[in-house]
Design a protein around this motif. Sequence first.
Motif, PDB file in Angstrom:
ATOM      1  N   TYR A   1      30.822  -4.524  -5.461  1.00  0.00           N
ATOM      2  CA  TYR A   1      30.667  -5.320  -4.238  1.00  0.00           C
ATOM      3  C   TYR A   1      30.014  -6.637  -4.651  1.00  0.00           C
ATOM      4  CZ  TYR A   1      29.437  -5.993   0.793  1.00  0.00           C
ATOM      5  OH  TYR A   1      29.312  -6.454   2.091  1.00  0.00           O
ATOM      6  N   ILE A   2      30.770  -7.739  -4.582  1.00  0.00           N
ATOM      7  CA  ILE A   2      30.258  -9.065  -4.933  1.00  0.00           C
ATOM      8  C   ILE A   2      30.032  -9.847  -3.645  1.00  0.00           C
ATOM      9  CG2 ILE A   2      30.686 -11.196  -6.212  1.00  0.00           C
ATOM     10  CD1 ILE A   2      32.460  -9.591  -8.108  1.00  0.00           C
ATOM     11  N   ASN A   3      28.858 -10.417  -3.527  1.00  0.00           N
ATOM     12  CA  ASN A   3      28.449 -11.098  -2.298  1.00  0.00           C
ATOM     13  C   ASN A   3      28.022 -12.526  -2.626  1.00  0.00           C
ATOM     14  OD1 ASN A   3      27.369 -11.903   0.157  1.00  0.00           O
ATOM     15  ND2 ASN A   3      25.530 -10.624  -0.034  1.00  0.00           N
ATOM     16  N   ASN A   4      28.805 -13.494  -2.180  1.00  0.00           N
ATOM     17  CA  ASN A   4      28.487 -14.905  -2.422  1.00  0.00           C
ATOM     18  C   ASN A   4      27.696 -15.538  -1.281  1.00  0.00           C
ATOM     19  OD1 ASN A   4      29.428 -15.435  -4.978  1.00  0.00           O
ATOM     20  ND2 ASN A   4      30.886 -17.003  -4.343  1.00  0.00           N
ATOM     21  N   SER A   5      27.385 -14.772  -0.240  1.00  0.00           N
ATOM     22  CA  SER A   5      26.672 -15.341   0.898  1.00  0.00           C
ATOM     23  C   SER A   5      25.171 -15.375   0.617  1.00  0.00           C
ATOM     24  CB  SER A   5      26.945 -14.530   2.160  1.00  0.00           C
ATOM     25  OG  SER A   5      26.197 -13.327   2.165  1.00  0.00           O
TER      26      SER A   5
ATOM     27  N   TYR B   1      30.658 -12.390 -14.510  1.00  0.00           N
ATOM     28  CA  TYR B   1      30.538 -11.287 -15.473  1.00  0.00           C
ATOM     29  C   TYR B   1      30.624  -9.928 -14.773  1.00  0.00           C
ATOM     30  CZ  TYR B   1      29.623 -14.039 -19.659  1.00  0.00           C
ATOM     31  OH  TYR B   1      29.749 -14.882 -20.739  1.00  0.00           O
ATOM     32  N   ALA B   2      30.045  -9.835 -13.572  1.00  0.00           N
ATOM     33  CA  ALA B   2      30.185  -8.586 -12.824  1.00  0.00           C
ATOM     34  C   ALA B   2      31.650  -8.300 -12.535  1.00  0.00           C
ATOM     35  CB  ALA B   2      29.390  -8.663 -11.517  1.00  0.00           C
ATOM     36  N   TYR B   3      32.428  -9.355 -12.321  1.00  0.00           N
ATOM     37  CA  TYR B   3      33.864  -9.195 -12.065  1.00  0.00           C
ATOM     38  C   TYR B   3      34.586  -8.701 -13.314  1.00  0.00           C
ATOM     39  CZ  TYR B   3      38.641 -10.385 -10.649  1.00  0.00           C
ATOM     40  OH  TYR B   3      39.975 -10.329 -10.347  1.00  0.00           O
ATOM     41  N   ILE B   4      34.458  -9.411 -14.438  1.00  0.00           N
ATOM     42  CA  ILE B   4      35.267  -9.024 -15.605  1.00  0.00           C
ATOM     43  C   ILE B   4      34.782  -7.710 -16.225  1.00  0.00           C
ATOM     44  CG2 ILE B   4      35.868 -11.425 -16.085  1.00  0.00           C
ATOM     45  CD1 ILE B   4      34.076 -11.236 -18.599  1.00  0.00           C
ATOM     46  N   LEU B   5      33.502  -7.365 -16.048  1.00  0.00           N
ATOM     47  CA  LEU B   5      32.992  -6.138 -16.658  1.00  0.00           C
ATOM     48  C   LEU B   5      33.175  -4.910 -15.779  1.00  0.00           C
ATOM     49  CD1 LEU B   5      29.890  -7.711 -18.363  1.00  0.00           C
ATOM     50  CD2 LEU B   5      31.732  -6.495 -19.559  1.00  0.00           C
TER      51      LEU B   5
ATOM     52  N   THR C   1      23.298  -1.080 -10.680  1.00  0.00           N
ATOM     53  CA  THR C   1      22.617  -2.314 -11.068  1.00  0.00           C
ATOM     54  C   THR C   1      21.145  -2.285 -10.691  1.00  0.00           C
ATOM     55  OG1 THR C   1      22.957  -3.541  -9.000  1.00  0.00           O
ATOM     56  CG2 THR C   1      24.761  -3.554 -10.601  1.00  0.00           C
ATOM     57  N   GLY C   2      20.756  -1.406  -9.776  1.00  0.00           N
ATOM     58  CA  GLY C   2      19.394  -1.371  -9.283  1.00  0.00           C
ATOM     59  C   GLY C   2      19.095  -2.405  -8.221  1.00  0.00           C
ATOM     60  N   HIS C   3      20.089  -3.177  -7.808  1.00  0.00           N
ATOM     61  CA  HIS C   3      19.853  -4.200  -6.786  1.00  0.00           C
ATOM     62  C   HIS C   3      19.616  -3.580  -5.410  1.00  0.00           C
ATOM     63  CE1 HIS C   3      22.182  -7.341  -9.406  1.00  0.00           C
ATOM     64  NE2 HIS C   3      20.965  -7.086  -9.852  1.00  0.00           N
TER      65      HIS C   3
ATOM     66  N   ASN D   1      24.125 -13.636  -2.961  1.00  0.00           N
ATOM     67  CA  ASN D   1      24.467 -14.347  -4.193  1.00  0.00           C
ATOM     68  C   ASN D   1      24.367 -13.442  -5.422  1.00  0.00           C
ATOM     69  OD1 ASN D   1      24.801 -16.997  -2.913  1.00  0.00           O
ATOM     70  ND2 ASN D   1      22.589 -16.860  -2.580  1.00  0.00           N
ATOM     71  N   SER D   2      24.862 -12.211  -5.262  1.00  0.00           N
ATOM     72  CA  SER D   2      24.743 -11.246  -6.345  1.00  0.00           C
ATOM     73  C   SER D   2      25.810 -10.164  -6.175  1.00  0.00           C
ATOM     74  CB  SER D   2      23.341 -10.639  -6.371  1.00  0.00           C
ATOM     75  OG  SER D   2      23.129  -9.898  -7.539  1.00  0.00           O
ATOM     76  N   TYR D   3      25.512  -8.960  -6.622  1.00  0.00           N
ATOM     77  CA  TYR D   3      26.507  -7.895  -6.637  1.00  0.00           C
ATOM     78  C   TYR D   3      25.803  -6.547  -6.691  1.00  0.00           C
ATOM     79  CZ  TYR D   3      25.163  -8.264 -11.529  1.00  0.00           C
ATOM     80  OH  TYR D   3      24.419  -8.336 -12.669  1.00  0.00           O
ATOM     81  N   SER D   4      26.538  -5.504  -6.327  1.00  0.00           N
ATOM     82  CA  SER D   4      26.109  -4.126  -6.534  1.00  0.00           C
ATOM     83  C   SER D   4      27.307  -3.358  -7.061  1.00  0.00           C
ATOM     84  CB  SER D   4      25.595  -3.497  -5.235  1.00  0.00           C
ATOM     85  OG  SER D   4      26.577  -3.570  -4.209  1.00  0.00           O
ATOM     86  N   ILE D   5      27.032  -2.275  -7.806  1.00  0.00           N
ATOM     87  CA  ILE D   5      28.102  -1.481  -8.420  1.00  0.00           C
ATOM     88  C   ILE D   5      27.752  -0.011  -8.238  1.00  0.00           C
ATOM     89  CG2 ILE D   5      29.409  -0.990 -10.510  1.00  0.00           C
ATOM     90  CD1 ILE D   5      28.507  -3.814 -11.499  1.00  0.00           C
TER      91      ILE D   5
END
Length: 477
Positions: free
Chosen positions: A421-425, A354-358, A446-448, A468-472
């Motif tokens: 920035y999507i981080n799968n690690s 969802y972070a990707y498509i949005l 995002t507040g992350h 395992n999350s993201y920042s925008i």
Amino acid sequence: MKKTHFLVSMLALAFLSSCQNSDENDNESLRKEEVHNKTVNVTNHDGRPFSTGGGSAAGKFVSGPGGGVMMQGFYWDVPEGGTWWNTVKDKLTAWSDSGISAVWLPPASKAQNGAYSMGYDPTDYYDFGNFNQNGSVETRFGSRTELEALITKAHAENMQVYADIVINHNSGGQSQANPFTGTNTWTDFSGVASGKFQRSYHDFYKNSYGNNDEGAFGGFPDLCHANPYVQDWLWGRDDSVGKYYKNVMKFDGWRFDYVKGFGPWVVNNWNSNVGGFSVGELWDSNVNTLEWWANNANSSVFDFAAYYKMDEAFDNGNLNILNDDMMWKRNPYKAVTFVANHDTDIINNKMQAYAYILTHEGYPTIFYRDYEEWLNKERLNNLIWIHNNKATGTTSILYTDNDEYIARRNGYNGNPGLVVYINNSSSWQERWVETNWSSKQIKDFTGHSGWYPTTQGDKWVKIQAPPNSYSIWSLNQ
């Protein structure tokens, strides 16, 4: 159409934040070489129904710079009993207030299984739960009066309503002798309760127009779109299916089911005669096929190419695959992106998807169960707000490896754009990236991350993303 339903067990998502401070002066020249830039020459989907950032105080959707967000307002086997239209209606204000611009409803007319049908076996296109046929008056979802109240409420919230249109096949007809097959076929629809669009074996393959078109489905009678009588009732006459849905029922657009079953010229003719937004369900991961269909149908298409790439990226640890071609990169004006729907639900790491498509181009769709039941609604609302307020301009992919993906929306018409920035690690990651902004403070919307870095004069800055999350990131304004 229901093909295969995947049951996905959802893990609880933990959202991490950082209280670290950023030192933007350390080793800038050494870190720049870590970032490899790739620009995708695609444009913002400014032609979509625009949406607001967070809605308005009155709960009414107001357009914003980033584009619209669609809600798929159902899932497979929603509760029986005629309550669904009221269930959706009661959620519209909250959806509008969250920045959702449109709702896609399930097939609204009476189908063969009456009160038990999800609508994909249509019998009478003009029975919206107001005629006693196929064992019930109401549809599975409710009455015509309740449907009209839902649509009226959506429009009061400045939202659009899209109808699911099933015109490849019909079901629920009576048996009749068919000279083209030499057998009896279930193709006698002369007794439909509405009295409109009565059909016989002449209107289904095989018939005088040929043996078949692009494809049949599930053994149902296959509607013959080559027949001028069928064309006239679908989109030609003043009380055609399309014009009745638009002018009487007040639908604003169309989701065409199983468009593999008939030529794209059918949707093109519908759109030319009826108008409204349209998107086709062409279940194919080949982006060339998707683009061909969208161009020939003069319609948007669901971006199945992106869907399967996201599954490979976020579930199988291969974010490099997001460099591959997708429909939103070919033509974002005609790409409808999604993470799950009533037919298919294969992506496990849904929040990254969802972070990707949005944050990317195309017209993003939110799946009802993801929003209302399975995922963190607050986080989804945050992504919708970011999409509507910040996701503007062309896209530049800044960095990818197996675990990390960074992309920039380049901004449009004074809007600053963003960096995602999507981080799968399994650990925090940091990268130097080139932004749109010179000597400006930015923040993670995002507040992350707790960082508030300032970009350097050459627009470079170090950002971070949680495991395992993201920042925008965008301007702190």
